[in-house]
Design a protein around this motif. Structure first.
Motif, PDB file in Angstrom:
ATOM      1  N   UNK A 104       0.846  -1.191   0.000  1.00 45.23           N
ATOM      2  CA  UNK A 104       0.000   0.000   0.000  1.00 45.23           C
ATOM      3  C   UNK A 104       0.872   1.227   0.000  1.00 45.23           C
ATOM      4  N   UNK A 105       0.296   2.333   0.328  1.00 42.09           N
ATOM      5  CA  UNK A 105       1.050   3.579   0.350  1.00 42.09           C
ATOM      6  C   UNK A 105       1.838   3.756   1.628  1.00 42.09           C
ATOM      7  N   UNK A 106       2.441   4.928   1.732  1.00 45.61           N
ATOM      8  CA  UNK A 106       3.239   5.272   2.910  1.00 45.61           C
ATOM      9  C   UNK A 106       2.793   6.624   3.438  1.00 45.61           C
ATOM     10  N   UNK A 107       2.525   6.697   4.722  1.00 44.77           N
ATOM     11  CA  UNK A 107       2.103   7.944   5.353  1.00 44.77           C
ATOM     12  C   UNK A 107       3.094   8.317   6.443  1.00 44.77           C
ATOM     13  N   UNK A 108       3.411   9.595   6.521  1.00 41.40           N
ATOM     14  CA  UNK A 108       4.361  10.120   7.506  1.00 41.40           C
ATOM     15  C   UNK A 108       3.622  10.894   8.584  1.00 41.40           C
ATOM     16  N   UNK A 109       3.992  10.650   9.834  1.00 43.39           N
ATOM     17  CA  UNK A 109       3.514  11.438  10.968  1.00 43.39           C
ATOM     18  C   UNK A 109       4.722  12.086  11.624  1.00 43.39           C
ATOM     19  N   UNK A 158      17.405   9.174  -5.447  1.00 41.94           N
ATOM     20  CA  UNK A 158      18.730   8.709  -5.079  1.00 41.94           C
ATOM     21  C   UNK A 158      18.781   7.911  -3.802  1.00 41.94           C
ATOM     22  N   UNK A 159      17.634   7.697  -3.160  1.00 42.38           N
ATOM     23  CA  UNK A 159      17.569   6.928  -1.924  1.00 42.38           C
ATOM     24  C   UNK A 159      17.023   5.528  -2.211  1.00 42.38           C
ATOM     25  N   UNK A 160      17.088   4.670  -1.212  1.00 43.76           N
ATOM     26  CA  UNK A 160      16.612   3.299  -1.393  1.00 43.76           C
ATOM     27  C   UNK A 160      15.110   3.163  -1.192  1.00 43.76           C
ATOM     28  N   UNK A 161      14.447   4.272  -0.952  1.00 45.06           N
ATOM     29  CA  UNK A 161      12.994   4.252  -0.845  1.00 45.06           C
ATOM     30  C   UNK A 161      12.450   5.615  -1.238  1.00 45.06           C
ATOM     31  N   UNK A 162      11.203   5.627  -1.657  1.00 37.92           N
ATOM     32  CA  UNK A 162      10.582   6.866  -2.114  1.00 37.92           C
ATOM     33  C   UNK A 162      10.150   7.716  -0.928  1.00 37.92           C
ATOM     34  N   UNK A 163       9.871   8.977  -1.217  1.00 35.75           N
ATOM     35  CA  UNK A 163       9.260   9.841  -0.211  1.00 35.75           C
ATOM     36  C   UNK A 163       7.890   9.290   0.165  1.00 35.75           C
TER      37      UNK A 163
END
Length: 407
Positions: A74-79, A161-166
């Protein structure tokens, strides 16, 4: 949906003692700037029992903890919660008041960490049902030190350039001690202003105060500059896209009978749009140089760039409004009619990731909240009984976004 919301609120209430204990431990040992090692260690210890993947970067003591859901991709959410304090004394008289002279958690960042830790506990307990992942951003250096920007540049949030997306969405919650108890507020569009520091030097030629005609006195010219700035703001910028320029300090001279060589002005520039921010940076130095030049003096302007405008995605605000009302009832959320001209470096995150920041009222229940001491006061107080509500709200934001995105 309502039954799930009730469960979130109950789980948060059950964590109240732990949330408050972490808040008080951080409050008693405040740290400023980009490096908050004691606070970082308290966070790691409080959440050590959870299945989190931790990342740290070289520029700060910032932490990003990732919780992976077990219900498929699924997606990724930041808190996000910020960790640093302010360089000011504390005069609250609390049992857990700051033990560090001249440093105080007067902006509520201790509560932000505690509420975010509570949300991590709630979400970890239901990780198997989450379709995606949650990243918990514990960020130092919010009080003018650009901590969010450094964490982005260190790649802690992911990106090119990172190993994971924002992350796909980002949310933050800020307490407000002079707002109604437990009420959550937010608005779409500009929520908080860009803030830049302004430094002006008017240079002339000093001499004896009894013979101003033999000098090039910078003091009246500096005063003219102050007035001209206010005229420029009022007459050249639209009232519907507000600009605030405040000269807060004027320094000149050393004695009552000496005209100085120079006068120095310092202040702040607040804007609610990228366009006006850029325009002000271009036009204000020209104004200063022109006024000084008209009197045969020189005027130099230095602008120290601060935080950008905090712009909230309308979809994210709508999601937050729905979560708040589902959790706590129809009166739990209020749309803020106007932006706040303070600044917030969560803006750096919202420049790259759609999301929103919200406010949580922590005035005592039933108090005259309009007259409570506000943030950045040496006597700022928090009704800690509102903090579990903040944890439930943050957890609800993450859970709802993972379930249905911004739809």
């Amino acid at each position: 949906m309502l039954s799930t919301a009730n469960t979130l609120a109950k789980e948060a209430a059950g964590l109240a003692d732990r949330i408050v204990a972490l808040r008080r431990a951080i409050h008693a040992e405040p740290e400023i700037g980009l490096h908050n090692p004691r606070t970082r260690d308290k966070i790691r210890a409080a959440l050590a029992h959870l299945p989190l993947e931790w990342r740290e970067g070289p520029s700060t003591t910032g932490l990003v903890a990732t919780l992976k859901g077990g219900a498929g991709s699924g997606g990724c959410v930041l808190l996000r919660g910020d960790t640093d304090a302010l360089p000011m004394p504390e005069e609250t008289g609390l049992d857990f008041a700051s033990t560090v002279p001249g440093v105080m958690h007067a902006c509520g960042h201790d509560t932000h960490v505690a509420m975010l830790a509570g949300a991590a506990e709630i979400l970890a307990a239901r990780a198997e049902s989450l379709p995606g992942e949650v990243r918990f951003m514990f960020q130092p250096g919010e009080e003018g030190h650009h901590g969010a920007r450094f964490m982005l540049e260190d790649g802690l949030l992911g990106g090119e350039g990172q190993d994971r997306a924002l992350p796909d969405a980002a949310f933050a919650l800020h307490i407000m001690p002079n707002a109604p108890h437990g009420v959550i507020g937010g608005r779409a569009g500009p929520l908080m202003a860009a803030a830049d520091e302004l430094r002006i030097t008017v240079t002339g030629r000093g001499g004896h105060a009894s013979m101003p005609h033999d000098t090039a006195d910078p003091v009246p010219v500096a005063c003219e500059v102050v007035s001209a700035i206010q005229t420029m703001v009022a007459r050249r910028f639209s009232v519907f896209d507000p600009v605030v320029v405040t000269i807060a300090r004027i320094e000149a001279g050393s004695a009552h009978n000496v005209i100085p060589d120079s006068a120095r002005l310092t202040g702040t520039m607040r804007t609610l749009s990228r366009e006006n921010r850029a325009r002000l940076k271009d036009e204000l130095p020209r104004l200063v140089a022109g006024i000084a030049g008209a009197h045969g003096l020189t005027g130099e302007t230095t602008i120290l760039e601060g935080f950008p405008v905090t712009i909230c995605d309308p979809r994210a605000v709508a999601l937050g409004e729905g979560v708040a009302r589902d959790l706590f009832g129809s009166e739990a959320f209020r749309r803020l009619p106007d932006p706040i001209m303070g600044a917030e470096d969560f803006a750096y995150v919202l420049e790259k990731v759609p999301g929103a920041m919200f406010f949580l009222g922590v005035a005592p229940e039933g108090a005259d909240w309009k007259h409570c001491c506000g943030i950045h006061s040496t006597r700022m107080m928090v009704d800690e009984s509102a903090l579990p509500r903040g944890s439930a709200f943050l957890a609800g934001l993450a859970q709802d976004w993972l379930a249905r995105g911004f739809s």
